[in-house]
Design a protein around this motif. Structure first.
Motif, PDB file in Angstrom:
ATOM      1  N   ALA A 110      25.013  44.724 -13.174  1.00  0.00           N
ATOM      2  CA  ALA A 110      25.072  46.256 -13.539  1.00  0.00           C
ATOM      3  C   ALA A 110      26.188  46.657 -12.643  1.00  0.00           C
ATOM      4  N   ALA A 111      26.763  46.081 -11.334  1.00  0.00           N
ATOM      5  CA  ALA A 111      27.766  46.643 -10.579  1.00  0.00           C
ATOM      6  C   ALA A 111      29.339  45.817 -11.186  1.00  0.00           C
ATOM      7  N   VAL A 112      29.277  45.045 -12.013  1.00  0.00           N
ATOM      8  CA  VAL A 112      30.456  44.485 -12.452  1.00  0.00           C
ATOM      9  C   VAL A 112      30.747  44.918 -13.977  1.00  0.00           C
ATOM     10  N   PRO A 113      31.968  45.580 -14.266  1.00  0.00           N
ATOM     11  CA  PRO A 113      32.205  46.200 -15.594  1.00  0.00           C
ATOM     12  C   PRO A 113      31.994  45.264 -16.629  1.00  0.00           C
ATOM     13  N   PRO A 114      31.201  45.809 -17.707  1.00  0.00           N
ATOM     14  CA  PRO A 114      31.126  44.725 -19.116  1.00  0.00           C
ATOM     15  C   PRO A 114      32.312  43.953 -19.373  1.00  0.00           C
ATOM     16  N   ASP A 115      33.379  44.678 -19.412  1.00  0.00           N
ATOM     17  CA  ASP A 115      34.658  43.955 -19.945  1.00  0.00           C
ATOM     18  C   ASP A 115      35.210  42.859 -18.948  1.00  0.00           C
ATOM     19  N   SER A 116      34.661  42.872 -17.780  1.00  0.00           N
ATOM     20  CA  SER A 116      35.011  41.861 -16.561  1.00  0.00           C
ATOM     21  C   SER A 116      33.825  40.734 -16.424  1.00  0.00           C
ATOM     22  N   GLN A 117      32.910  40.822 -17.505  1.00  0.00           N
ATOM     23  CA  GLN A 117      31.916  39.594 -17.728  1.00  0.00           C
ATOM     24  C   GLN A 117      32.235  38.639 -18.720  1.00  0.00           C
ATOM     25  N   LYS A 118      32.171  37.232 -18.469  1.00  0.00           N
ATOM     26  CA  LYS A 118      32.420  36.216 -19.435  1.00  0.00           C
ATOM     27  C   LYS A 118      31.465  35.381 -19.214  1.00  0.00           C
ATOM     28  N   VAL A 119      30.853  34.823 -20.368  1.00  0.00           N
ATOM     29  CA  VAL A 119      29.986  33.834 -20.351  1.00  0.00           C
ATOM     30  C   VAL A 119      30.833  32.715 -21.127  1.00  0.00           C
ATOM     31  N   PHE A 120      30.766  31.258 -20.529  1.00  0.00           N
ATOM     32  CA  PHE A 120      31.502  30.212 -20.895  1.00  0.00           C
ATOM     33  C   PHE A 120      30.328  29.285 -21.221  1.00  0.00           C
ATOM     34  N   TRP A 121      30.133  29.127 -22.637  1.00  0.00           N
ATOM     35  CA  TRP A 121      29.050  28.082 -22.986  1.00  0.00           C
ATOM     36  C   TRP A 121      29.836  26.841 -23.301  1.00  0.00           C
ATOM     37  N   GLU A 122      28.849  25.699 -23.339  1.00  0.00           N
ATOM     38  CA  GLU A 122      29.299  24.302 -23.618  1.00  0.00           C
ATOM     39  C   GLU A 122      29.829  24.294 -24.995  1.00  0.00           C
ATOM     40  N   LEU A 123      30.747  23.451 -25.214  1.00  0.00           N
ATOM     41  CA  LEU A 123      31.179  23.131 -26.630  1.00  0.00           C
ATOM     42  C   LEU A 123      29.971  22.614 -27.520  1.00  0.00           C
ATOM     43  N   TYR A 124      29.967  22.941 -28.686  1.00  0.00           N
ATOM     44  CA  TYR A 124      29.241  22.380 -29.837  1.00  0.00           C
ATOM     45  C   TYR A 124      29.612  21.009 -29.898  1.00  0.00           C
ATOM     46  N   ASP A 125      28.818  19.950 -30.457  1.00  0.00           N
ATOM     47  CA  ASP A 125      29.194  18.587 -30.440  1.00  0.00           C
ATOM     48  C   ASP A 125      30.143  18.401 -31.635  1.00  0.00           C
ATOM     49  N   ASN A 126      30.330  19.089 -32.590  1.00  0.00           N
ATOM     50  CA  ASN A 126      31.513  18.895 -33.503  1.00  0.00           C
ATOM     51  C   ASN A 126      32.816  19.381 -32.871  1.00  0.00           C
ATOM     52  N   GLN A 127      32.640  20.386 -32.019  1.00  0.00           N
ATOM     53  CA  GLN A 127      33.813  20.843 -31.171  1.00  0.00           C
ATOM     54  C   GLN A 127      34.306  19.853 -30.120  1.00  0.00           C
ATOM     55  N   LYS A 128      33.506  19.213 -29.432  1.00  0.00           N
ATOM     56  CA  LYS A 128      33.750  18.253 -28.481  1.00  0.00           C
ATOM     57  C   LYS A 128      34.628  16.945 -28.951  1.00  0.00           C
ATOM     58  N   GLN A 129      34.202  16.606 -30.273  1.00  0.00           N
ATOM     59  CA  GLN A 129      34.878  15.420 -30.694  1.00  0.00           C
ATOM     60  C   GLN A 129      36.646  16.022 -31.218  1.00  0.00           C
ATOM     61  N   GLY A 130      36.564  17.083 -31.705  1.00  0.00           N
ATOM     62  CA  GLY A 130      37.883  17.772 -32.071  1.00  0.00           C
ATOM     63  C   GLY A 130      38.756  17.769 -30.607  1.00  0.00           C
ATOM     64  N   TRP A 131      38.087  18.067 -29.677  1.00  0.00           N
ATOM     65  CA  TRP A 131      38.630  18.635 -28.492  1.00  0.00           C
ATOM     66  C   TRP A 131      39.318  17.162 -27.787  1.00  0.00           C
ATOM     67  N   VAL A 132      38.740  16.018 -27.709  1.00  0.00           N
ATOM     68  CA  VAL A 132      39.063  14.821 -27.341  1.00  0.00           C
ATOM     69  C   VAL A 132      40.191  14.236 -28.408  1.00  0.00           C
ATOM     70  N   ALA A 133      39.716  14.292 -29.563  1.00  0.00           N
ATOM     71  CA  ALA A 133      40.903  13.868 -30.554  1.00  0.00           C
ATOM     72  C   ALA A 133      42.285  14.631 -30.461  1.00  0.00           C
ATOM     73  N   ALA A 134      42.291  16.115 -30.225  1.00  0.00           N
ATOM     74  CA  ALA A 134      43.459  16.775 -29.827  1.00  0.00           C
ATOM     75  C   ALA A 134      43.797  16.642 -28.427  1.00  0.00           C
TER      76      ALA A 134
END
Length: 175
Positions: A110-134
Motif C-alpha cells: 500500500a505504501a508503494v504507488p500502484p504505477d510503481s508496482q510491476k509483476v513479472f510473470w514467467e513466459l508461457y510455453d509457446n513464448q519460451k520457444q519463440g524467445w530461444v529461437a529469436a
C-alpha cells in the motif's frame, strides 16, 4: 522514488533494474551508487540509513532490497513504510521479490504507488520457444526445433537462466 518488482521472472526484473540504472545515469550525468541488500540478512534501519544518507561518491543511490517478502517483523515493516511515505529525493528504492503481491505485507504494498508496482510473470510455453529461437536468430545461429525443446527442458523457467545457457551455446557453436 520506490519500485515494487514482484513475480518469478528474474530475467525481465533484472533487465528492468538495469534500464532503471541507465535512465538514472542519463538524467544525472553519472551512474548511481548501487547497494544491494537481502531482507533475510539486512537490518531495516541499515537499509533506511543507506537511503537517507547522502553519498560522498555519487549524487544518487539505487538501493535494491531482494527477497522483500521476508520483511515481516512489525518494526521492520514500520521502518520501511515510514521511509516509503517520505522517501529521499536523491535515492531510488527497488523492493524485489519472486513472490506475488499476496505474499508481501499489505502495508508495504500500500505504501508503494500502484504505477510503481510491476509483476513479472514467467513466459508461457509457446513464448519460451519463440524467445530461444529469436535469441539464436539474433546471433545468426540456426537452431533445430528439437534443440529448442531440449534447451527448455534443461533450463529453469526464467529468461535470465535461458539467456545464460543460450549465451554459452552461442559462444560454443558460433554463427
Amino acid at each position: 522514488l520506490a519500485w515494487l518488482l514482484l513475480g518469478p521472472e528474474a530475467g525481465e526484473k533484472s533487465a528492468f533494474i538495469e534500464q532503471l540504472a541507465r535512465t538514472l545515469e542519463k538524467s544525472l550525468g553519472e551512474p548511481p551508487e548501487v547497494h544491494r541488500f537481502y531482507a533475510f540478512d539486512a537490518q531495516m534501519p541499515e537499509v533506511v540509513r543507506c537511503l537517507q544518507n547522502q553519498s560522498l561518491f555519487a549524487r544518487h543511490r539505487l538501493v535494491i532490497l531482494a527477497e522483500a517478502e521476508r520483511v515481516k517483523r512489525s518494526e521492520e515493516v514500520a521502518a520501511l513504510v515510514a521511509y516509503l511515505k517520505s522517501p529521499a529525493a536523491d535515492a531510488t528504492l527497488v523492493l524485489e521479490s519472486a513472490e506475488n503481491p499476496r505474499e508481501m505485507d499489505r502495508r508495504i504494498v500500500a505504501a508503494v504507488p500502484p504505477d510503481s508496482q510491476k509483476v513479472f510473470w514467467e513466459l508461457y510455453d509457446n513464448q519460451k520457444q519463440g524467445w530461444v529461437a529469436a535469441f539464436f536468430r539474433q546471433k545468426t545461429i540456426r537452431v533445430d526445433p528439437a534443440a529448442v525443446d531440449y534447451i527448455l527442458d534443461m533450463v529453469e523457467n526464467n529468461t535470465r537462466d535461458m539467456r545464460a545457457e543460450c549465451e554459452r551455446l552461442a559462444l560454443f557453436f558460433g554463427p
